[in-house]
Design a protein around this motif. Structure first.
Motif, short mmCIF file in Angstrom:
data_model
loop_
_atom_site.label_atom_id
_atom_site.label_comp_id
_atom_site.label_asym_id
_atom_site.label_seq_id
_atom_site.Cartn_x
_atom_site.Cartn_y
_atom_site.Cartn_z
N LYS A 40 110.89 14.37 105.00
CA LYS A 40 110.26 16.00 104.10
C LYS A 40 112.01 16.41 103.97
O LYS A 40 112.17 16.60 102.51
CB LYS A 40 109.61 16.97 105.72
CG LYS A 40 109.93 17.93 104.73
CD LYS A 40 108.60 18.26 104.28
CE LYS A 40 107.42 19.47 104.70
NZ LYS A 40 106.66 18.92 103.31
N LEU A 41 112.72 15.96 104.71
CA LEU A 41 114.55 15.67 104.58
C LEU A 41 115.25 15.44 103.10
O LEU A 41 115.95 15.82 102.72
CB LEU A 41 115.30 15.91 105.44
CG LEU A 41 115.21 16.73 107.13
CD1 LEU A 41 116.02 16.34 108.54
CD2 LEU A 41 115.81 18.24 106.63
N ASN A 80 109.38 23.61 114.20
CA ASN A 80 108.67 23.97 113.01
C ASN A 80 108.92 23.98 111.88
O ASN A 80 107.67 24.49 111.33
CB ASN A 80 107.05 24.88 114.21
CG ASN A 80 106.66 24.97 115.45
OD1 ASN A 80 106.70 23.73 115.50
ND2 ASN A 80 107.86 25.28 116.22
N HIS A 81 110.02 24.12 111.52
CA HIS A 81 110.25 24.55 110.20
C HIS A 81 111.76 23.74 110.05
O HIS A 81 112.00 23.17 110.55
CB HIS A 81 110.19 25.69 110.09
CG HIS A 81 111.90 27.14 110.75
ND1 HIS A 81 111.40 27.34 111.91
CD2 HIS A 81 112.98 27.09 110.41
CE1 HIS A 81 112.51 27.20 112.18
NE2 HIS A 81 113.79 27.49 111.06
N ILE A 82 111.83 24.22 108.27
CA ILE A 82 113.21 23.76 107.89
C ILE A 82 113.50 24.74 107.65
O ILE A 82 113.40 25.94 106.71
CB ILE A 82 113.31 22.31 106.34
CG1 ILE A 82 112.57 21.27 106.85
CG2 ILE A 82 113.72 22.33 105.90
CD1 ILE A 82 111.78 20.53 105.52
N GLN A 97 109.36 37.19 96.31
CA GLN A 97 108.58 35.85 96.38
C GLN A 97 108.42 35.30 97.59
O GLN A 97 108.03 33.73 97.90
CB GLN A 97 109.63 35.25 95.28
CG GLN A 97 109.48 35.93 93.39
CD GLN A 97 110.73 34.97 93.43
OE1 GLN A 97 111.95 35.02 92.48
NE2 GLN A 97 110.28 33.52 92.33
N LEU A 98 109.29 35.39 98.35
CA LEU A 98 109.66 35.33 99.82
C LEU A 98 108.16 36.25 101.04
O LEU A 98 108.31 35.52 102.16
CB LEU A 98 110.86 35.14 101.05
CG LEU A 98 112.24 34.60 99.50
CD1 LEU A 98 113.47 35.01 100.66
CD2 LEU A 98 111.97 33.03 99.69
N ALA A 99 107.31 36.87 100.34
CA ALA A 99 106.35 37.22 101.38
C ALA A 99 105.74 36.17 102.33
O ALA A 99 105.06 37.06 104.05
CB ALA A 99 105.30 37.70 100.97
N TYR A 100 105.38 34.78 101.78
CA TYR A 100 104.45 33.72 102.21
C TYR A 100 105.73 33.66 103.62
O TYR A 100 104.87 33.15 104.39
CB TYR A 100 104.19 33.19 101.58
CG TYR A 100 103.52 31.72 101.86
CD1 TYR A 100 102.29 31.97 102.53
CD2 TYR A 100 104.52 30.51 102.64
CE1 TYR A 100 101.54 30.92 103.14
CE2 TYR A 100 103.42 29.49 102.77
CZ TYR A 100 102.37 30.00 103.26
OH TYR A 100 101.81 28.94 104.14
N TYR A 101 106.99 32.93 103.29
CA TYR A 101 107.93 32.28 104.78
C TYR A 101 108.59 33.72 105.04
O TYR A 101 108.92 34.68 104.97
CB TYR A 101 108.48 31.88 103.57
CG TYR A 101 108.03 31.10 102.97
CD1 TYR A 101 107.34 29.87 103.42
CD2 TYR A 101 107.86 31.77 101.29
CE1 TYR A 101 107.03 28.53 102.43
CE2 TYR A 101 107.41 30.59 99.94
CZ TYR A 101 106.83 29.65 100.69
OH TYR A 101 106.05 28.30 99.86
N PRO A 111 107.67 26.05 106.22
CA PRO A 111 107.14 25.35 107.45
C PRO A 111 107.12 23.99 106.76
O PRO A 111 107.26 23.60 105.70
CB PRO A 111 105.26 25.90 107.27
CG PRO A 111 105.73 27.11 106.50
CD PRO A 111 106.64 26.84 106.06
N LYS A 112 106.84 23.11 107.96
CA LYS A 112 106.84 21.13 107.57
C LYS A 112 106.03 20.86 107.91
O LYS A 112 106.53 19.78 107.21
CB LYS A 112 107.93 21.20 109.65
CG LYS A 112 109.26 20.90 109.63
CD LYS A 112 109.11 20.47 110.84
CE LYS A 112 108.47 20.21 112.15
NZ LYS A 112 109.60 18.93 112.84
N ASN A 113 104.99 21.85 107.52
CA ASN A 113 103.55 20.46 107.33
C ASN A 113 103.03 21.08 106.20
O ASN A 113 101.74 20.84 105.76
CB ASN A 113 102.38 21.11 109.11
CG ASN A 113 102.03 22.45 109.14
OD1 ASN A 113 103.11 23.52 107.90
ND2 ASN A 113 101.38 23.19 110.06
N GLU A 114 103.66 22.24 105.46
CA GLU A 114 103.70 22.27 103.89
C GLU A 114 103.87 22.21 102.99
O GLU A 114 105.35 21.08 103.25
CB GLU A 114 103.77 23.67 103.91
CG GLU A 114 103.00 24.18 105.02
CD GLU A 114 102.09 25.64 104.68
OE1 GLU A 114 103.30 26.55 104.39
OE2 GLU A 114 101.69 26.56 105.88
#
Length: 134
Positions: A40-41, A80-82, A97-101, A111-114
């Protein structure tokens, strides 16, 4: 209490995340994590390099950092996140645009799993490149 076997520091939480070594490059930072987290990184790093090919890589605040006439972005792996650190004015400009995060002043949590949101990352980095030109 928990004591890190590498640096000897004591922490209240068992296996608390921390840095006990000096990190001098993004490669050194990435290898500290699990293979999944490394992937991911590496993906994020390549995204940033493609979006900002003239940016320089460095470690700042013990985090991978890209600079071009000033900071473009820092990023860091968390449990749990980056963490994606683009600065307060950039977060403010992209707030809708950041409402989901989860986000706060200057920081966005992916989120790391997305999947990483390439288009959003691209727009924020290009915004910072332009902001740093002024």
């Amino acid at each position: 209490m928990w004591t890190c076997s590498m640096c000897g520091r004591e922490f209240k939480k068992k296996n608390q995340s921390h840095y006990c070594r000096s990190i001098n490059s993004i490669d050194e930072y990435i290898v500290l994590y699990s293979p999944t987290e490394q992937a991911k990184l590496k993906e994020l790093r390549e995204m940033i390099k493609n979006i900002a090919p003239y940016a320089e890589e460095k470690i700042s605040w013990k985090m991978p950092t890209f600079v071009q006439n000033g900071n473009l972005v820092h990023f860091a792996m968390h449990q749990n996140h980056i963490g994606f650190y683009v600065g307060a004015s950039t977060v403010k400009a992209f707030e809708n645009q950041l409402a989901y995060y989860t986000f706060s002043k200057g920081t966005i949590q992916f989120p790391k799993n997305e999947p990483l949101p390439y288009q959003l990352i691209k727009e924020m980095i290009l915004f910072n490149i332009e902001k740093n030109r002024i």
